[in-house]
Design an enzyme around this catalytic site. Structure first.
Site, PDB file in Angstrom:
ATOM      1  N   THR A  18      40.217  18.016  14.896  1.00  0.00           N
ATOM      2  CA  THR A  18      40.444  18.611  13.637  1.00  0.00           C
ATOM      3  C   THR A  18      39.094  19.709  13.417  1.00  0.00           C
ATOM      4  OG1 THR A  18      41.858  16.914  12.656  1.00  0.00           O
ATOM      5  CG2 THR A  18      40.567  18.285  11.131  1.00  0.00           C
ATOM      6  N   SER A  61      42.394  14.245  20.133  1.00  0.00           N
ATOM      7  CA  SER A  61      41.778  13.166  20.714  1.00  0.00           C
ATOM      8  C   SER A  61      42.910  12.154  20.994  1.00  0.00           C
ATOM      9  CB  SER A  61      40.883  12.666  19.636  1.00  0.00           C
ATOM     10  OG  SER A  61      41.271  12.066  18.757  1.00  0.00           O
ATOM     11  N   THR A  93      38.892  12.824  15.284  1.00  0.00           N
ATOM     12  CA  THR A  93      38.488  11.633  14.951  1.00  0.00           C
ATOM     13  C   THR A  93      39.529  10.353  14.919  1.00  0.00           C
ATOM     14  OG1 THR A  93      39.684  11.712  12.583  1.00  0.00           O
ATOM     15  CG2 THR A  93      37.398  12.569  12.745  1.00  0.00           C
ATOM     16  N   ASP A  94      40.535  10.684  15.561  1.00  0.00           N
ATOM     17  CA  ASP A  94      41.673   9.627  15.629  1.00  0.00           C
ATOM     18  C   ASP A  94      40.975   8.541  16.631  1.00  0.00           C
ATOM     19  OD1 ASP A  94      43.393  10.773  13.893  1.00  0.00           O
ATOM     20  OD2 ASP A  94      44.480  11.675  15.481  1.00  0.00           O
TER      21      ASP A  94
HETATM   22  N1  ASP Z   1      44.377  14.895  15.214  1.00  0.00           N
HETATM   23  C1  ASP Z   1      43.012  15.015  15.143  1.00  0.00           C
HETATM   24  C2  ASP Z   1      42.465  14.529  16.500  1.00  0.00           C
HETATM   25  O1  ASP Z   1      42.374  15.208  17.431  1.00  0.00           O
HETATM   26  C3  ASP Z   1      42.447  13.914  13.844  1.00  0.00           C
HETATM   27  C4  ASP Z   1      41.000  14.584  13.603  1.00  0.00           C
HETATM   28  O2  ASP Z   1      40.390  15.086  14.326  1.00  0.00           O
HETATM   29  O3  ASP Z   1      40.497  14.157  12.594  1.00  0.00           O
HETATM   30  O4  ASP Z   1      42.181  13.118  16.461  1.00  0.00           O
END
Ligand code: ASP
Length: 334
Positions: A18, A61, A93-94
């Site tokens: 993100t 991620s 963050t995932d």
């Molecule tokens: N879907 C995103 C990721 O790549 C979520 C994030 O980065 O917060 O993990």
């Protein structure tokens, strides 16, 4: 003002997520498209720090493979070998806490390795990526962040990789360390530690990571998923038991049988705290399972225990060697 490391040189390795995402068209879902240099620019000028930015991946991620994570670990090592004061990784963050913990085990260096991301994409009001990145770079350049292993820096808090968890699906304050609290905070750009942790190390080089399953034990579970795991190619299992490490009596047989074939470790699904060792004596209790060859994951939550076991297996050698590598990580992680 806390002094930066002299001639601080921080390497930024971007992986996507993100923090690197914007909507390709109005109303469309966001996608990772921003380059490492875009992220560095948005973080603003960081006086006294030479920030070198480089893209490793540009992806969500959730789709990382272990090959991606091992490639990232090699990039971190290369940056440190090249003289970086510290390294910052930006990613989704995932599964951020998993990648941070993997780096903790894979990279043996006292210089800071800091993982950060964003909960809001780069194109929305209140995007948190630039501030998180700025904070992460300041931590990476800080002498007081040395010797803490890999860190997660989000929302001006420093979390030890072993304790950090994503505990909210969408709020900017999504990360916490339920077991221990944050190691410290950034105040006016200075690192203020409240506690320290001893660094972790796997003590082995990993080229390939074997599959390890993670199973959360639930009310009425009879263990039928456990029975097919070795045949499905899994080389280990982490089972998140209830409470202090308890499973239904009907799961004991399948778990014991699997533990004869591959390493099986017991964690707790409770969200924080350790697996017990000597409190409960009934069928399916921690005493019962540990006496049948199941390993204790101690205070490592299921996701981290799975990584520790998978990387311990990836380090190669006989089963006893793998199990003692895993046990050493569990003991050091406290
Ligand atoms: N879907 C995103 C990721 O790549 C979520 C994030 O980065 O917060 O993990």
């Amino acid at each position: 003002m806390e002094p930066l490391a002299p001639n601080a040189r921080v390497t930024l390795l971007s992986m996507g997520g993100t923090i690197a995402s914007v909507a390709p068209a109005p109303g469309a879902g966001v996608m990772p498209v921003l380059e490492a240099s875009d992220l560095a620019r948005a973080a603003g000028g960081l006086e006294g720090i030479d920030l070198v930015a480089r893209a490793v991946r540009l992806m969500p991620s959730a789709s990382f493979t272990f090959e991606d994570v091992l490639a990232l670990a090699r990039e971190v090592e290369a940056a440190l070998a090249g003289g970086a004061t510290g390294v910052v990784v930006t990613q989704g963050t995932d599964d951020l806490e998993e990648v941070a913990f993997a780096l903790d085990l894979l990279v043996d260096d006292e210089r800071p390795v800091v993982v950060t991301g964003a909960m809001r994409s780069a194109d929305v009001t209140g995007a948190d990526g630039p501030a998180n990145l700025r904070a992460a770079v300041l931590v990476a350049a800080s002498p007081s962040a040395r010797g803490l292993g890999a860190l997660v820096v989000m929302g001006d808090e420093l979390h030890a990789a072993r304790f950090a968890r994503k505990t909210h699906a969408s709020r900017p304050a999504a990360f916490s360390s339920p077991e221990a609290g944050p190691l410290g905070r950034l105040v006016e750009g200075e690192v203020r530690l409240v506690t320290r942790v001893a660094p972790l190390s796997l003590g082995a080089r990993v080229e390939v990571v074997p599959p390890v399953a993670l199973l959360r034990c639930a009310l009425g579970d009879d263990g039928r998923l456990v029975s097919g795991l070795a045949q499905a190619g899994y080389r280990g299992l982490v089972v998140e038991g209830m409470g202090g490490g308890h499973v239904p009596a009907s799961m004991v047989g399948p778990l014991e049988a699997l533990a004869h074939e591959v390493p099986v470790a017991l964690a707790t699904r409770a969200g924080s705290g350790s697996v017990l060792r000597r409190s409960y004596g009934y069928a399916g209790s921690e005493i019962d399972l540990l006496s049948r060859g199941v390993l204790s994951a101690g205070a490592l939550e299921g996701l981290k225990a799975r990584l520790a076991l998978a990387l311990a297996l990836g380090g190669g050698g006989e089963r006893a060697e793998v199990e003692s590598r895993f046990a050493a990580v569990v003991a050091a992680a406290g």
